[in-house]
Design a protein around this motif. Structure first.
Motif, PDB file in Angstrom:
ATOM      1  N   ALA A  31       0.797  -1.222   0.054  1.00  0.00           N
ATOM      2  CA  ALA A  31       0.038  -0.017   0.093  1.00  0.00           C
ATOM      3  C   ALA A  31       0.613   1.147  -0.158  1.00  0.00           C
ATOM      4  CB  ALA A  31      -0.845  -0.006   1.207  1.00  0.00           C
ATOM      5  N   ALA A  32       2.031   1.140   0.723  1.00  0.00           N
ATOM      6  CA  ALA A  32       2.790   2.419   0.908  1.00  0.00           C
ATOM      7  C   ALA A  32       3.436   2.608  -0.728  1.00  0.00           C
ATOM      8  CB  ALA A  32       3.880   2.215   1.786  1.00  0.00           C
ATOM      9  N   ASP A  33       3.791   1.423  -1.106  1.00  0.00           N
ATOM     10  CA  ASP A  33       4.651   1.622  -2.509  1.00  0.00           C
ATOM     11  C   ASP A  33       3.747   2.086  -3.706  1.00  0.00           C
ATOM     12  OD1 ASP A  33       6.883   0.508  -1.335  1.00  0.00           O
ATOM     13  OD2 ASP A  33       6.612  -1.333  -2.144  1.00  0.00           O
ATOM     14  N   LEU A  34       2.250   2.015  -3.520  1.00  0.00           N
ATOM     15  CA  LEU A  34       1.376   2.164  -4.472  1.00  0.00           C
ATOM     16  C   LEU A  34       0.787   3.421  -4.493  1.00  0.00           C
ATOM     17  CD1 LEU A  34      -0.145  -1.366  -4.427  1.00  0.00           C
ATOM     18  CD2 LEU A  34       0.974  -0.249  -6.565  1.00  0.00           C
ATOM     19  N   GLU A  35       1.469   4.610  -4.167  1.00  0.00           N
ATOM     20  CA  GLU A  35       0.955   5.937  -4.134  1.00  0.00           C
ATOM     21  C   GLU A  35       0.548   6.458  -5.586  1.00  0.00           C
ATOM     22  OE1 GLU A  35       3.423   8.723  -2.403  1.00  0.00           O
ATOM     23  OE2 GLU A  35       5.345   7.771  -3.183  1.00  0.00           O
ATOM     24  N   HIS A  36       1.260   5.978  -6.515  1.00  0.00           N
ATOM     25  CA  HIS A  36       1.043   6.391  -7.825  1.00  0.00           C
ATOM     26  C   HIS A  36       0.021   5.655  -8.520  1.00  0.00           C
ATOM     27  CE1 HIS A  36       4.325   9.124  -7.285  1.00  0.00           C
ATOM     28  NE2 HIS A  36       5.137   8.135  -7.157  1.00  0.00           N
ATOM     29  N   TYR A  37      -0.489   4.583  -7.763  1.00  0.00           N
ATOM     30  CA  TYR A  37      -1.697   3.846  -8.500  1.00  0.00           C
ATOM     31  C   TYR A  37      -2.811   3.715  -7.531  1.00  0.00           C
ATOM     32  CZ  TYR A  37       2.087   2.204 -11.425  1.00  0.00           C
ATOM     33  OH  TYR A  37       3.212   2.371 -12.493  1.00  0.00           O
ATOM     34  N   PRO A  38      -3.485   4.807  -7.327  1.00  0.00           N
ATOM     35  CA  PRO A  38      -4.444   5.094  -6.239  1.00  0.00           C
ATOM     36  C   PRO A  38      -5.550   3.725  -6.225  1.00  0.00           C
ATOM     37  CG  PRO A  38      -4.709   6.886  -7.644  1.00  0.00           C
ATOM     38  CD  PRO A  38      -3.466   6.133  -8.078  1.00  0.00           C
ATOM     39  N   GLU A  39      -5.898   3.538  -7.367  1.00  0.00           N
ATOM     40  CA  GLU A  39      -7.132   2.357  -7.443  1.00  0.00           C
ATOM     41  C   GLU A  39      -6.569   1.039  -6.929  1.00  0.00           C
ATOM     42  OE1 GLU A  39      -9.767   0.350 -11.010  1.00  0.00           O
ATOM     43  OE2 GLU A  39      -8.870   2.235 -11.358  1.00  0.00           O
ATOM     44  N   VAL A  40      -5.338   1.045  -7.370  1.00  0.00           N
ATOM     45  CA  VAL A  40      -4.641  -0.821  -6.801  1.00  0.00           C
ATOM     46  C   VAL A  40      -4.507  -0.359  -5.418  1.00  0.00           C
ATOM     47  CG1 VAL A  40      -2.698  -2.193  -7.290  1.00  0.00           C
ATOM     48  CG2 VAL A  40      -3.346  -0.817  -9.010  1.00  0.00           C
ATOM     49  N   GLN A  41      -3.832   0.747  -4.918  1.00  0.00           N
ATOM     50  CA  GLN A  41      -3.814   0.978  -3.446  1.00  0.00           C
ATOM     51  C   GLN A  41      -5.025   0.816  -2.654  1.00  0.00           C
ATOM     52  OE1 GLN A  41      -2.958   5.093  -2.071  1.00  0.00           O
ATOM     53  NE2 GLN A  41      -1.160   4.417  -1.070  1.00  0.00           N
ATOM     54  N   ALA A  42      -6.059   1.341  -3.116  1.00  0.00           N
ATOM     55  CA  ALA A  42      -7.387   1.382  -2.503  1.00  0.00           C
ATOM     56  C   ALA A  42      -7.705  -0.224  -2.340  1.00  0.00           C
ATOM     57  CB  ALA A  42      -8.659   1.915  -3.198  1.00  0.00           C
ATOM     58  N   GLN A  43      -7.633  -0.950  -3.530  1.00  0.00           N
ATOM     59  CA  GLN A  43      -7.925  -2.451  -3.248  1.00  0.00           C
ATOM     60  C   GLN A  43      -7.009  -3.122  -2.336  1.00  0.00           C
ATOM     61  OE1 GLN A  43     -10.299  -4.092  -4.622  1.00  0.00           O
ATOM     62  NE2 GLN A  43      -9.690  -6.368  -3.936  1.00  0.00           N
ATOM     63  N   ILE A  44      -5.678  -2.833  -2.326  1.00  0.00           N
ATOM     64  CA  ILE A  44      -4.921  -3.308  -1.506  1.00  0.00           C
ATOM     65  C   ILE A  44      -4.895  -3.082   0.162  1.00  0.00           C
ATOM     66  CG2 ILE A  44      -2.338  -3.507  -0.542  1.00  0.00           C
ATOM     67  CD1 ILE A  44      -2.441  -5.246  -3.113  1.00  0.00           C
ATOM     68  N   GLN A  45      -5.809  -2.035   0.484  1.00  0.00           N
ATOM     69  CA  GLN A  45      -6.047  -1.543   1.518  1.00  0.00           C
ATOM     70  C   GLN A  45      -7.326  -2.182   2.052  1.00  0.00           C
ATOM     71  OE1 GLN A  45      -5.725   2.637   0.823  1.00  0.00           O
ATOM     72  NE2 GLN A  45      -3.885   2.746   1.899  1.00  0.00           N
ATOM     73  N   ARG A  46      -8.210  -2.383   0.995  1.00  0.00           N
ATOM     74  CA  ARG A  46      -9.688  -3.281   1.548  1.00  0.00           C
ATOM     75  C   ARG A  46      -8.862  -4.546   1.745  1.00  0.00           C
ATOM     76  NH1 ARG A  46     -12.096  -0.479  -2.634  1.00  0.00           N
ATOM     77  NH2 ARG A  46     -11.137  -1.782  -4.424  1.00  0.00           N
ATOM     78  N   HIS A  47      -7.965  -5.253   1.065  1.00  0.00           N
ATOM     79  CA  HIS A  47      -7.661  -6.674   1.568  1.00  0.00           C
ATOM     80  C   HIS A  47      -6.833  -6.656   2.851  1.00  0.00           C
ATOM     81  CE1 HIS A  47      -7.565 -10.671   0.619  1.00  0.00           C
ATOM     82  NE2 HIS A  47      -6.402 -10.627   0.634  1.00  0.00           N
ATOM     83  N   LEU A  48      -6.241  -5.493   3.000  1.00  0.00           N
ATOM     84  CA  LEU A  48      -5.586  -5.324   4.516  1.00  0.00           C
ATOM     85  C   LEU A  48      -6.352  -5.434   5.559  1.00  0.00           C
ATOM     86  CD1 LEU A  48      -2.616  -4.443   5.580  1.00  0.00           C
ATOM     87  CD2 LEU A  48      -3.250  -2.232   5.324  1.00  0.00           C
TER      88      LEU A  48
END
Ligand code: FE2
Length: 167
Positions: A31-48
Motif C-alpha cells: 500500500a505504501a509503494d502504490l501511491e502512484h496507483y490509487p485504485e490498486v492502493q485502495a484494493q490493497i487497503q481493502r484486502h488489508l
C-alpha cells in the motif's frame, strides 16, 4: 474423529496465523509503494482490512479448540519466503512483480484454507468451518481481482515508462 487430524489442524491454524500476520506486513508495504496507483492502493487497503479480520478469525478458531492464542509466534512464515523470491531486483517494474507475487501469495492462502477445511472435516470440528470459509472466499476474491487486473497493470506500467522516457 481422527486425533491425528486434530493435531495437524491445530498446527495448520497456527501456521495460517503466521502466514496472515506476514501477509499484513506485506500488504502494508504494498500500500505504501502504490501511491502512484490509487485504485490498486485502495484494493490493497481493502484486502488489508480483510486480512486483519482473517487473523482475528484464526485466533477465534484456535480459541474454540481450546488452544492458547497468547503464545502465537509472528515470525516469518514459509509462505512469505516462497513468494518474495520472485519479487525483488529492478525497482522499475515493481508494480508488475508485486502483482505476480501477490497473485502467488493469494493462491498459497487459498490452498491453506482448503487444507484447513479438509482437516476440520476429518477432525469433525464443524464449528470453525464458517470462519474459515469466510476467509477462503475473501482470498479467492482477491486472487480473482489480481487476475482480472494483470493486463491493466501491464498497460499502466508501459504508459508510465513512456511518460518518464518522454519527460
Ligand atoms: Fe489474502
Amino acid at each position: 474423529m481422527s486425533q491425528m487430524a486434530s493435531t495437524i489442524l491445530i498446527k495448520g491454524l497456527r501456521n495460517a496465523h503466521a502466514m496472515e500476520t506476514e501477509s499484513l506486513a506485506l500488504l502494508e508495504q504494498r500500500a505504501a509503494d502504490l501511491e502512484h496507483y490509487p485504485e490498486v492502493q485502495a484494493q490493497i487497503q481493502r484486502h488489508l482490512a480483510e486480512t486483519e479480520r482473517q487473523v482475528d478469525r484464526l485466533e477465534k478458531c484456535l480459541d474454540a479448540l481450546g488452544e492458547e492464542v497468547s503464545d502465537l509466534t509472528n515470525g516469518a512464515s514459509e509462505a512469505f519466503a516462497r513468494v518474495t523470491i520472485v519479487s525483488n531486483s529492478d525497482a522499475n517494474d515493481v508494480i508488475l512483480k508485486d502483482a505476480f507475487a501477490d497473485y502467488a501469495f493469494e493462491h498459497y492462502e487459498i490452498a491453506t484454507y482448503k487444507s484447513l477445511l479438509t482437516l476440520c472435516e476429518m477432525a469433525t470440528q464443524r464449528s470453525i468451518v464458517p470462519l474459515l470459509q469466510d476467509s477462503l472466499s475473501e482470498e479467492k476474491a482477491m486472487a480473482r481481482w489480481l487476475k482480472e487486473n494483470i493486463s491493466r497493470f501491464t498497460k499502466d506500467y508501459v504508459d508510465d515508462r513512456e511518460r518518464k522516457a518522454a519527460a
